[in-house]
Design an enzyme around this catalytic site. Structure first.
Site, PDB file in Angstrom:
ATOM      1  CD  GLU B  71      -2.719   1.502   2.365  1.00 19.48           C
ATOM      2  OE1 GLU B  71      -2.718   0.703   3.302  1.00 19.48           O
ATOM      3  OE2 GLU B  71      -3.551   2.417   2.239  1.00 19.48           O
ATOM      4  CG  ASP B  92      -3.297  -2.360   4.081  1.00 21.45           C
ATOM      5  OD1 ASP B  92      -2.433  -1.590   4.553  1.00 21.45           O
ATOM      6  OD2 ASP B  92      -4.499  -2.054   3.993  1.00 21.45           O
ATOM      7  CB  ILE B  94      -1.446  -0.623   9.573  1.00 25.18           C
ATOM      8  CG1 ILE B  94      -0.054  -0.809  10.207  1.00 25.18           C
ATOM      9  CG2 ILE B  94      -2.516  -0.537  10.670  1.00 25.18           C
ATOM     10  CD1 ILE B  94       0.340   0.288  11.197  1.00 25.18           C
ATOM     11  CG  ASP B  95      -7.162  -3.255   6.001  1.00 18.78           C
ATOM     12  OD1 ASP B  95      -7.143  -2.411   5.087  1.00 18.78           O
ATOM     13  OD2 ASP B  95      -8.199  -3.833   6.371  1.00 18.78           O
ATOM     14  CB  THR B  97      -4.088   3.617   8.766  1.00 22.75           C
ATOM     15  OG1 THR B  97      -3.356   2.643   8.011  1.00 22.75           O
ATOM     16  CG2 THR B  97      -3.098   4.618   9.343  1.00 22.75           C
ATOM     17  CG  ASP B 221      -7.612  -1.778   1.411  1.00 22.89           C
ATOM     18  OD1 ASP B 221      -6.783  -1.506   2.293  1.00 22.89           O
ATOM     19  OD2 ASP B 221      -8.016  -0.939   0.574  1.00 22.89           O
TER      20      ASP B 221
END
Lengths: 275, 275
Positions: B71, B92, B94-95, B97, B221
Site C-alpha cells: 500500500e 497492506d 496496517i489495514d 490505519t 485491503d
C-alpha cells in the site's frame, strides 16, 4: 444509602453480570429460537428472557424492596416507566440481541442502578470477549480492574464516531438516521457500528473511538454504559446538548466537550418519545 | 509452482505477519505521527511505512524474483498496477490505519500471494486481538488453527451486513455510499462497520455476520481476506454479481449465493476506477 449498602449492591451487580455472561456464552454458538418484537429486525430469544428472570430473582432475594426495570419484562407489559427515588436496578439481559442471534461477538449484559434518580453503579459485561466494565459514581471506571480513560481528542475532524442503524424499519426514522450517518461521515474521520449500545459506550470509555450517538434506544441499553463513560472522563448528554434525560430514548457521548458540541451541531435531532 | 514452494511461502507469510503484528502492537498505545494522503480521513503513520519496509525486505531476501505490491510503496509512486503471472506478494502493512491512530482494536496486517493471477495464500493478522486468519487455495480457512465456516443464512432479511463510510470525502462518493447504507439498513437485520476491510472479510469467514460490501478499497485491503472468506465457504464477487476483478476497487462478500444476489440487487454500484 450507606457506603456499605452500595458496596453490597456493587458486589451483587458484578456477580449477576458474571452469571448472566455464563448463560450468554453457553448459548452463543447454538441455534436460537428467535421471536421478533416491533420490527423484523427487533429480536428476542429465550436467552434474553432466561437471563432477565434469573437476574431479577437474584436481586429480589437480596434487596426485596428495590425496584426493577428489565427490557423483556417491559416489552411484554408495554407500560411507560416512572423513575422514582427508590433504588432501581435497570437491566438489559442481552444488549445486542441481533449480534447474539447472528453470532457477532459484541454482546453484553448491562446493569445500571439508580438511587434518587442518579446512576450510582454501572456494570457492562461482554462475555464473549470476557470484558467486565464497571463504574461507581465518583470512583472511576474500570475494565477487568484496569482504570479507563477516554480519548483526549478535541477536534471533531480527528474523531471516529460510533453510531447505529438501529432496529426500527419505520421509513422516516431510517431516513433521518441515514441523514445523520451522512453528516457524521462528512465531518469526522469515520463512523463505526458494533450493534450494542452498552458496548459502544464502553468503547468510548476505553478510548476506542471518540464518540457515540444514537436515537431510538432505551434506558436499559445505555444507563450503565453512560456512567462508565462519564467516570472515564467522557461527556454524556442529550444529543441537543441538554442534560441527558434517561427516558427520552437518545444519547450523545463524546470524549471531550468540544467533540460533544461539534456532534450536537451537525446532527438532526430525532424526537423518539419516551420510555 | 510446487507444493513445497507454496509451503515455504506460507511459512514465511505467517512469520512476517507475526513480526508485523509485534510492531503494530508495540506502537498501538503510543502517540503517533500522522500524515494524510488523499483526504483528511486517509491516514498514514510511520508504523505503516516501517512494517511495509521490513516485510518487503524479508520477502526479497527469501524470494528475490517475486513481485511485491504494498500500500505505502504504491501510494508514493502513484503508478497503476499490472498483475502478471509471477508470484506477487500483496500487502497492506496496517489495514485500518484510522483505527490504529484512534486506538480502535480492529487493525490488521494483510498479505495475499497471487500466482498466475490467482490468490493462493491469504494471511490476515489482527495483533491487538491476537487473531491469525490464514487460508490456502483449496485447503480451507483457519483462525488460530481452528477451521472456519461462514454462516449458513440464505435470507437477506436475516443477514447482518458489514459496510464502511470509507476515507474519501468526495461529496458524490459519500452520497452514493450513504444511499447504499440506507438500502442495507432497510433490507437487512442491520449494518456493522469496523474500519478494516481485511478484518471485515475475516468476520464473514468466521460467521460473525453474513456479508460485507465496500466500494473504494484497494487490492491490498481485500486480496488476503477474500481468499480466507472463500475458503470458509463464503461467496466473493464484484458487487454487480460478476467475477471479482481485484483491481476494480470494490468487493461484495456474502455467506451464501442467495445473500450475495440479494445484496447485489439492492446496491447502487459505484464505479471506482482501477488500481
Amino acid at each position: 444509602m450507606s457506603e456499605s449498602d452500595l458496596e453490597e449492591m456493587f458486589t451483587l451487580a458484578v456477580s449477576v453480570a458474571k452469571e448472566a455472561g455464563q448463560i450468554i456464552r453457553d448459548a452463543f454458538d447454538k441455534e436460537k429460537e428467535v421471536d421478533t418484537k416491533l420490527s423484523a429486525a427487533d429480536l428476542v430469544t429465550e436467552s434474553d428472557q432466561a437471563v432477565e428472570k434469573i437476574v431479577n430473582t437474584r436481586i429480589m432475594e437480596k434487596f426485596p424492596t428495590h425496584r426493577f426495570i428489565g427490557e423483556e419484562t417491559t416489552s411484554e407489559s408495554g407500560e411507560k416507566h416512572e423513575l422514582t427515588d427508590d433504588p432501581t436496578w435497570i437491566i438489559d439481559p442481552i444488549d445486542g440481541t441481533t449480534n447474539f442471534v447472528n453470532r457477532i461477538q459484541e454482546v453484553s449484559f448491562s446493569l445500571g442502578i439508580m438511587v434518587n434518580k442518579k446512576t450510582v453503579i454501572g456494570v457492562v459485561y461482554a462475555p464473549i470477549k470476557d470484558e467486565m466494565f464497571t463504574a461507581r459514581l465518583g470512583k472511576g471506571a474500570y475494565l477487568n480492574g484496569m482504570k479507563l480513560q477516554a480519548s483526549k481528542i478535541t477536534d471533531l475532524k480527528q474523531a471516529v464516531i460510533i453510531t447505529e442503524g438501529g432496529s426500527s424499519r419505520d421509513a422516516k426514522e431510517v431516513e433521518d438516521k441515514v441523514k445523520n450517518i451522512h453528516a457524521l461521515i462528512t465531518h469526522t474521520r469515520g463512523i463505526r457500528a458494533y450493534g450494542s449500545a452498552a458496548v459502544n459506550l464502553c468503547h468510548v470509555a476505553a478510548g476506542r473511538g471518540q464518540g457515540y450517538v444514537e436515537y431510538g434506544i432505551h434506558i436499559w441499553d445505555f444507563i450503565a454504559g453512560a456512567l462508565i463513560a462519564k467516570e472515564a472522563g467522557a461527556v454524556v448528554l442529550d444529543p441537543t446538548g441538554c442534560d441527558l434525560d434517561p427516558l427520552r430514548r437518545r444519547i450523545l457521548c463524546a470524549c471531550s466537550p468540544e467533540v460533544a458540541k461539534g456532534l450536537s451541531q451537525i446532527l438532526t435531532h430525532l424526537d423518539m418519545g419516551c420510555d
